[in-house]
Design a protein around this motif. Structure first.
Motif, PDB file in Angstrom:
ATOM      1  N   THR A 122       9.007 -10.756  -4.598  1.00  0.00           N
ATOM      2  CA  THR A 122       8.665 -10.249  -5.932  1.00  0.00           C
ATOM      3  C   THR A 122       9.362 -11.092  -6.985  1.00  0.00           C
ATOM      4  O   THR A 122      10.234 -11.918  -6.672  1.00  0.00           O
ATOM      5  CB  THR A 122       9.085  -8.775  -6.070  1.00  0.00           C
ATOM      6  OG1 THR A 122      10.520  -8.692  -5.967  1.00  0.00           O
ATOM      7  CG2 THR A 122       8.440  -7.921  -4.991  1.00  0.00           C
ATOM      8  N   ASP A 159      -0.567  -3.566 -15.039  1.00  0.00           N
ATOM      9  CA  ASP A 159       0.642  -2.739 -15.102  1.00  0.00           C
ATOM     10  C   ASP A 159       1.581  -3.210 -16.205  1.00  0.00           C
ATOM     11  O   ASP A 159       2.164  -2.411 -16.945  1.00  0.00           O
ATOM     12  CB  ASP A 159       1.374  -2.760 -13.758  1.00  0.00           C
ATOM     13  CG  ASP A 159       0.548  -2.095 -12.663  1.00  0.00           C
ATOM     14  OD1 ASP A 159      -0.343  -1.312 -13.008  1.00  0.00           O
ATOM     15  OD2 ASP A 159       0.805  -2.382 -11.471  1.00  0.00           O
ATOM     16  N   SER A 176       6.609  -5.287  -9.366  1.00  0.00           N
ATOM     17  CA  SER A 176       5.162  -5.138  -9.150  1.00  0.00           C
ATOM     18  C   SER A 176       4.477  -6.447  -8.767  1.00  0.00           C
ATOM     19  O   SER A 176       3.701  -6.473  -7.814  1.00  0.00           O
ATOM     20  CB  SER A 176       4.515  -4.526 -10.391  1.00  0.00           C
ATOM     21  OG  SER A 176       4.765  -5.323 -11.536  1.00  0.00           O
ATOM     22  N   ALA A 184      11.010  -1.836 -12.179  1.00  0.00           N
ATOM     23  CA  ALA A 184       9.683  -1.532 -11.630  1.00  0.00           C
ATOM     24  C   ALA A 184       8.664  -2.586 -12.036  1.00  0.00           C
ATOM     25  O   ALA A 184       7.804  -2.991 -11.233  1.00  0.00           O
ATOM     26  CB  ALA A 184       9.236  -0.152 -12.117  1.00  0.00           C
ATOM     27  N   MET A 223      -1.467  -6.295 -11.185  1.00  0.00           N
ATOM     28  CA  MET A 223      -0.113  -6.598 -11.627  1.00  0.00           C
ATOM     29  C   MET A 223      -0.077  -6.811 -13.150  1.00  0.00           C
ATOM     30  O   MET A 223       0.762  -6.253 -13.846  1.00  0.00           O
ATOM     31  CB  MET A 223       0.403  -7.852 -10.921  1.00  0.00           C
ATOM     32  CG  MET A 223       0.576  -7.700  -9.413  1.00  0.00           C
ATOM     33  SD  MET A 223       1.277  -9.175  -8.663  1.00  0.00           S
ATOM     34  CE  MET A 223      -0.019 -10.355  -9.015  1.00  0.00           C
TER      35      MET A 223
END
Length: 434
Positions: free
Chosen positions: A167, A4, A156, A152, A1
């Motif tokens: 999330t 990213d 994640s 997005a 995570m």
């Protein structure tokens, strides 16, 4: 995570650095900075005049507040207009070939103007600032076309709670929705309570009780909706009920006691807003009944917040419980040379001459109560209708009226006096004189 996030942020940073090295972007950035200066200077000259004119507008308070909030941010309107004209001019000139930065900043300036004005209407400043920042960031992401990338990134990182997947985006959305629901519930509760307070058909205590019940119902409903939004099963509350009961029994005993006492006070209507009460050394009138305390304002302007439990467990004198007609006594004494019948008549006339003494319903009376050491003792009794205006001051006015009346009619008010006889002791061993 985390990888990213780092990768996406590095990509955005690299794209921004590459864009800043191109002449069209540098030109647009310079034009943006240059155009903000005249917008700021011009608004400082125009804004005071517009505000002065707006002060004289006779409109609703909310609309006038909205206009004043708009004028306080007048530089952002000018800045957005200047950028719009600059974008149109560069489009006509054909350079830079892509003026998206000018158009985007113009849209962001206009969006910030509208968002800040709307957030100014929110009375809670923290909530208003959070709303303005969140709304402007959302508009910025839409304007520059990075909304999908931001979504997005926020989706994640996630946490698994049983079979539910949470999330960061879910948390932000749920918090936003809960915040809006809580704000709406509080605003609706305040509005309904003000409307209920205006119902003259209900008694003051019943108006307070109904208002508090409506507020509690809204809070409970909001709590249930918030739990449902979070995704927590309401049946799970049964597991926590035992722990909550223990907590109430130990840590929140006084809070619950004051809350229940407040409901009892409202139901039995023993006190209500406007009543004049005495509780211990506190004398004043009730301004407001709250869930935990009663606000009592004394004659010297101090406001005492007395717990509701004290009005249940302690002795309370309500001077206006069933009737505001209150009797007061003023004792006094005159010399034995005075005619007691004449003194009684003059004392009654003196009491009637004071404005706050009500002689229409019950006339003042004066009785001889005893033969004192130095005076004939009397007690003057009279009635008033406004105990909330004070008791000491009316007694003082009656005593001054007695003083003036007795002086005019040569009636003396004695004071205690003692006679001391000094004797010289006789010495028995001293020889007698021839």
């Amino acid at each position: 995570m985390i990888d990213d996030w780092k990768t996406r942020l590095l990509e955005w940073g690299q794209l921004a650095l590459e864009a800043l090295q191109t002449p069209p972007i540098l030109f647009q950035l310079a034009l943006i900075v240059i155009l903000f200066i005249p917008a700021l200077l011009l608004s400082r000259r125009i804004e005071p005049k517009l505000q002065q004119r707006a002060e004289g507008i006779k409109v609703f308070t909310g609309l006038k507040r909205l206009i004043m909030a708009f004028l306080e941010r007048f530089e952002w309107l000018l800045f957005a207009l200047f950028l719009t004209f600059a974008a149109a001019a560069t489009t006509v000139a054909g350079w830079p070939p892509n003026n998206f930065l000018l158009q985007g900043v113009a849209l962001l300036a206009a969006a910030w103007l509208i968002i800040s004005v709307v957030s100014h209407l929110i009375r809670n400043r923290l909530v208003g600032r959070l709303f303005s920042i969140a709304a402007w960031l959302y508009v910025a992401a839409v304007v520059f076309g990075v909304l999908d990338d931001v979504v997005a990134l926020l989706e994640s990182p996630h946490v698994m709670v049983g079979e539910l997947r949470f999330t960061l985006l879910d948390g932000i959305q749920r918090l936003a929705v809960i915040g809006v629901i809580v704000w709406a519930a509080i605003s609706l509760g305040n509005f309904l309570e003000r409307q209920i307070q205006g119902l003259t058909d209900l008694t003051p205590s019943l108006r307070v009780l109904v208002g508090k019940m409506v507020r509690i119902a809204l809070i409970v409903l909001t709590f249930m909706i918030a739990l449902n939004i979070i995704g927590l099963d309401l049946t799970a509350l049964t597991v926590l009920s035992g722990a909550v009961g223990v907590g109430i029994g130990f840590g929140l005993q006084k809070v619950v006691s004051n809350f229940i006492s407040g409901i009892i006070i409202l139901l039995d209507q023993s006190i209500k807003p406007g009543d004049t009460i005495s509780l211990g050394e506190t004398f004043g009138w009730i301004r407001e009944l709250r869930a935990r305390f009663v606000s009592v304002i004394t004659r010297d302007g101090r406001e005492f917040l007395i717990p509701n439990e004290d009005f249940i467990t302690r002795e309370v004198i309500n001077w206006s419980f069933s009737d505001e007609f209150v009797r007061l006594d003023v004792p006094f004494g005159v010399s034995y040379d005075s005619n007691p019948h004449e003194v009684s008549r003059l004392a009654i006339e003196a009491a009637k001459s004071v404005d706050r003494v009500d002689a229409t319903r019950k006339a003042p009376v004066c009785w001889l109560t005893g033969f004192g050491d130095s005076s004939l003792d009397f007690k003057l009794r009279f009635w008033i209708r406004d105990p909330q205006q004070g008791l000491t001051n009316i007694r003082g006015k009656v005593l001054l009226a007695l003083w003036d009346t007795f002086k005019e009619n040569n009636i003396d008010i004695p004071f205690p006096h003692r006679e001391i006889i000094m004797r010289t002791p006789v010495d028995v061993n001293r020889p007698a004189l021839d």
